[in-house]
Scaffold this motif. Sequence first.
Motif, PDB file in Angstrom:
ATOM      1  N   LEU A   1       0.831  -1.198   0.000  1.00 40.39           N
ATOM      2  CA  LEU A   1       0.000   0.000   0.000  1.00 40.39           C
ATOM      3  C   LEU A   1       0.872   1.257   0.000  1.00 40.39           C
ATOM      4  N   LEU A   2       1.973   1.234   0.753  1.00 33.10           N
ATOM      5  CA  LEU A   2       2.894   2.372   0.764  1.00 33.10           C
ATOM      6  C   LEU A   2       3.467   2.630  -0.631  1.00 33.10           C
ATOM      7  N   HIS A   3       3.782   1.560  -1.361  1.00 31.08           N
ATOM      8  CA  HIS A   3       4.293   1.715  -2.727  1.00 31.08           C
ATOM      9  C   HIS A   3       3.238   2.364  -3.617  1.00 31.08           C
ATOM     10  N   TYR A   4       1.988   1.926  -3.482  1.00 33.23           N
ATOM     11  CA  TYR A   4       0.911   2.535  -4.264  1.00 33.23           C
ATOM     12  C   TYR A   4       0.727   4.015  -3.909  1.00 33.23           C
ATOM     13  N   ILE A   5       0.748   4.315  -2.627  1.00 38.52           N
ATOM     14  CA  ILE A   5       0.591   5.710  -2.186  1.00 38.52           C
ATOM     15  C   ILE A   5       1.723   6.574  -2.730  1.00 38.52           C
ATOM     16  N   ALA A   6       2.956   6.071  -2.642  1.00 40.20           N
ATOM     17  CA  ALA A   6       4.107   6.827  -3.155  1.00 40.20           C
ATOM     18  C   ALA A   6       3.993   7.016  -4.663  1.00 40.20           C
ATOM     19  N   GLY A   7       3.602   5.975  -5.380  1.00 43.20           N
ATOM     20  CA  GLY A   7       3.443   6.078  -6.828  1.00 43.20           C
ATOM     21  C   GLY A   7       2.387   7.093  -7.220  1.00 43.20           C
ATOM     22  N   ILE A   8       1.259   7.049  -6.539  1.00 41.34           N
ATOM     23  CA  ILE A   8       0.187   8.011  -6.806  1.00 41.34           C
ATOM     24  C   ILE A   8       0.657   9.428  -6.482  1.00 41.34           C
ATOM     25  N   GLY A   9       1.411   9.554  -5.404  1.00 38.53           N
ATOM     26  CA  GLY A   9       1.945  10.868  -5.037  1.00 38.53           C
ATOM     27  C   GLY A   9       2.878  11.427  -6.100  1.00 38.53           C
TER      28      GLY A   9
END
Length: 90
Positions: free
Chosen positions: A70-78
């Motif tokens: 989930l952190l990877h997804y959040i960072a990617g979206i950011g």
Amino acid sequence: MDWKIFITVFATVFIAELGDKTQLATMLFAADKEVNKYLVFAAASGALIVASAIGVLAGSLLSEYINEKLLHYIAGIGFIAIGLFTLYRA
């Protein structure tokens, strides 16, 4: 030591920092003839170390409460959001 991770992190940060506002500001400080270049280098290096330490601590704390994927997804979206915002403002 895991050299693969070391090289990946080093290369990523090195490339990300090339030509950014921090490097340009450091270059301007160093261009002043009355300023000690070693002092500028030490201050800029120290600031990058402290900023990196904050990133490592924040990532460590977040990983205790949020799933790594989930952190990877959040960072990617950011990153995508910042890129789109930058393109929009250009």
